[in-house]
Design a protein around this motif. Structure first.
Motif, short mmCIF file in Angstrom:
data_model
loop_
_atom_site.label_atom_id
_atom_site.label_comp_id
_atom_site.label_asym_id
_atom_site.label_seq_id
_atom_site.Cartn_x
_atom_site.Cartn_y
_atom_site.Cartn_z
N HIS A 244 0.82 -1.22 0.00
CA HIS A 244 0.00 0.00 0.00
C HIS A 244 0.85 1.27 0.00
N TYR A 245 2.03 1.21 0.60
CA TYR A 245 2.86 2.42 0.64
C TYR A 245 3.18 2.89 -0.78
N ARG A 246 3.33 1.94 -1.70
CA ARG A 246 3.59 2.27 -3.10
C ARG A 246 2.29 2.51 -3.87
N LEU A 247 1.24 1.77 -3.52
CA LEU A 247 0.01 1.78 -4.31
C LEU A 247 -1.08 2.64 -3.68
N TYR A 248 -0.73 3.54 -2.79
CA TYR A 248 -1.75 4.29 -2.05
C TYR A 248 -2.65 5.13 -2.95
N ARG A 249 -2.13 5.66 -4.05
CA ARG A 249 -2.98 6.47 -4.94
C ARG A 249 -4.10 5.61 -5.51
N GLN A 250 -3.73 4.42 -5.96
CA GLN A 250 -4.71 3.47 -6.49
C GLN A 250 -5.73 3.11 -5.41
N ASP A 251 -5.27 2.93 -4.18
CA ASP A 251 -6.16 2.53 -3.10
C ASP A 251 -7.14 3.63 -2.72
N VAL A 252 -6.72 4.88 -2.83
CA VAL A 252 -7.65 5.99 -2.57
C VAL A 252 -8.78 5.94 -3.59
N GLU A 253 -8.46 5.71 -4.85
CA GLU A 253 -9.50 5.62 -5.88
C GLU A 253 -10.43 4.44 -5.62
N PHE B 150 -9.70 -10.78 6.11
CA PHE B 150 -10.73 -9.89 6.64
C PHE B 150 -11.32 -8.96 5.58
N GLY B 151 -10.69 -8.85 4.44
CA GLY B 151 -10.96 -7.74 3.54
C GLY B 151 -12.28 -7.78 2.80
N LEU B 152 -12.80 -6.58 2.55
CA LEU B 152 -13.86 -6.41 1.55
C LEU B 152 -13.29 -6.55 0.15
N VAL B 153 -11.98 -6.33 0.06
CA VAL B 153 -11.27 -6.41 -1.21
C VAL B 153 -10.22 -7.50 -1.11
N ALA B 154 -10.23 -8.43 -2.06
CA ALA B 154 -9.22 -9.48 -2.09
C ALA B 154 -7.91 -8.92 -2.61
N VAL B 155 -6.80 -9.42 -2.07
CA VAL B 155 -5.47 -9.01 -2.50
C VAL B 155 -4.68 -10.24 -2.92
N ASP B 156 -4.14 -10.21 -4.10
CA ASP B 156 -3.19 -11.23 -4.54
C ASP B 156 -1.82 -10.81 -4.02
N PHE B 157 -1.29 -11.55 -3.07
CA PHE B 157 -0.05 -11.12 -2.41
C PHE B 157 1.20 -11.38 -3.25
N GLN B 158 1.02 -11.88 -4.46
CA GLN B 158 2.14 -12.00 -5.40
C GLN B 158 2.15 -10.81 -6.36
N THR B 159 0.99 -10.49 -6.91
CA THR B 159 0.89 -9.39 -7.88
C THR B 159 0.37 -8.09 -7.27
N PHE B 160 -0.23 -8.19 -6.08
CA PHE B 160 -0.86 -7.08 -5.36
C PHE B 160 -2.09 -6.52 -6.09
N GLU B 161 -2.65 -7.33 -6.96
CA GLU B 161 -3.90 -6.93 -7.61
C GLU B 161 -5.02 -6.91 -6.58
#
Length: 437
Positions: free
Chosen positions: A64-73, A387-398
């Motif tokens: 998330h530290y790198r992808l925070y802009r995407q996560d805000v959207e 726990f997430g409402l959003v699934a995370v692929d911990f290899q690709t971070f999709e």
């Protein structure tokens, strides 16, 4: 068995705050200057749990530290009107007395982007992690170390307060030390109450937003409801983890088993609201060793393939807990479940929101709800609990929103729901095959 399809229409007040919550160390990744990161590198980290296969260091977490802009959207697209997040002290002050202005700029940009999307930001200033240098100096166990936290807040608060709509000084310190009733644990909790009060007073010099500390509100329940010993032990467990906190903030009196009481006038009234993290109940068996709360377990009911604490949903506990908090407004700062089958999460959400609504009908002034968590994350020792409402692929971070995220978005849009809303989402979902166990 709950019949969620028969739930009556539920509507929440106008301006009710809907959102989700995260913690920095659990989603950001590479939090290398924290005490948590250091402990994850030690061999003992893998020896603390017999089920070693599920233990892992945090690593990149959700990146998330790198992808925070995407996560805000993403947060905006899911319709969330608020977002609870933590700022990592170990990033802002990685070495004693050295401020990292790039890290500060990062957090300011994140906060500004959230506010620009009309998302209220609730900031937690300490969510289980702090700088390694601070830990090596004794952390919060040493009363004199409060000065380091005070210096940190004096640096941070004037630089971010304009973006913040709500504050948690500390997350869940009420359960630090577990159920131990002794001088060392009491001293730590008394010190944390004073740290909370210190944070409260400092924040109020920079912000008019409501301030509290997030409380892990455990619903203790006697294993044998009419057994006198179980009930007495339940009362002790409740006092050690819950009532000492409420009593101190209401009266300024610090009381804990095993030590003489103290009076700290600065603690009295050091809150604008109660912030509650609620998940399920814990059973207390007076005939088991120690003061350990035995969580309800059913050998055939496993929502994830590991020993974990959410094998039961108990929304009634939320009603009982909140009825104790009628003197200030209340925010549910965490509530959620870890499961593989997203149908379970939708039902969990519906039942707990129904319970919250009933508590409000009984006179509790609840102002907002934050689901834990926005996305699948690092659950302190493992990536297995989801726990997430959003699934995370911990290899690709999709990131992929789950159906529960869409259900929650509909709840937010309608400011409520009914049984037919639940049916529409559950009927569209296949039932996942159970794990072989």
């Amino acid at each position: 068995m709950y019949d969620v399809f028969s739930l009556p229409p539920i509507h929440f007040p106008d301006h009710f705050v809907w959102g989700s919550a995260t913690a920095g160390h659990q989603i950001e990744g590479d939090n290398i200057h924290s005490q948590a990161w250091y402990k994850e590198q030690l061999p003992e980290f893998y020896q603390e749990d017999p089920n070693r296969a599920v233990r892992a260091p945090s690593g990149k977490a959700c990146d998330h530290y790198r992808l925070y802009r995407q996560d805000v959207e993403l947060i905006a697209a899911l319709g969330h009107r608020a977002y609870r997040m933590s700022i990592e002290w170990s990033r802002i002050e990685p070495e004693e007395g050295r401020w990292d202005h790039e890290a500060l700029a990062h957090y300011r940009d994140l906060l500004e982007r959230l506010v620009d999307r009309d998302i209220q930001v609730f900031v937690t200033l300490h969510h289980f992690t702090h700088p390694l240098w601070f830990d090596r100096l004794g952390g919060f166990a040493k009363a004199d170390n409060r000065r380091f936290f005070e210096r940190y807040l004096a640096f941070l608060l004037p630089r971010i307060s304009a973006y913040v709509s709500g504050w948690n000084v500390i997350n869940e310190f009420n359960q630090w030390g577990g159920l131990t009733a002794g001088p060392e644990v009491a001293a730590l909790k008394f010190n944390m109450l004073r740290v909370h009060a210190l944070g409260y007073r400092l924040i109020k010099t920079h912000s008019t937003a409501p301030v509290s500390s997030a409380h892990a509100f455990i619903h203790w329940f006697p294993r044998r409801f009419h057994d006198d010993l179980d009930r007495r032990m339940t009362g002790l467990a409740d006092f050690v983890t819950n009532e000492f906190f409420f009593h101190a903030l209401r009266t300024g009196e610090l009381v804990h088993p095993g030590v003489d009481a103290e009076y700290a006038p600065e603690v009295k009234g050091a809150l604008d609201c109660w912030c509650v993290n609620y998940y399920t109940r814990h059973m207390v068996d007076a005939r088991q060793a120690g003061l350990d709360g035995r969580r309800f377990r059913h050998k055939e009911l496993k929502m994830i393939p590991m020993r974990f604490y959410l094998e039961e949903m108990y929304p009634e506990g939320l009603i009982a807990n909140l009825e104790r908090l009628r003197d200030y407004p209340v925010y549910i700062t965490e509530n959620g479940c870890a499961c593989d089958d997203d149908r379970f999460r939708i039902v969990y959400l519906a039942l707990h929101l129904s319970a919250l609504h009933e508590a409000m009908e009984r006179g509790v002034d609840a102002r907002g709800y934050f689901y834990w968590s926005l996305m699948d994350n690092y659950e302190w020792t493992s990536f297995v609990p989801r726990f997430g409402l959003v699934a995370v692929d911990f290899q690709t971070f999709e990131r992929t929103p789950k159906p529960s995220a869409l259900f929650y978005r509909q709840v937010i849009r309608d400011n409520g729901f009914d049984g037919e809303t639940i049916r529409a989402f559950l009927d569209a979902l296949p039932t996942l095959e159970r794990h072989g166990r």
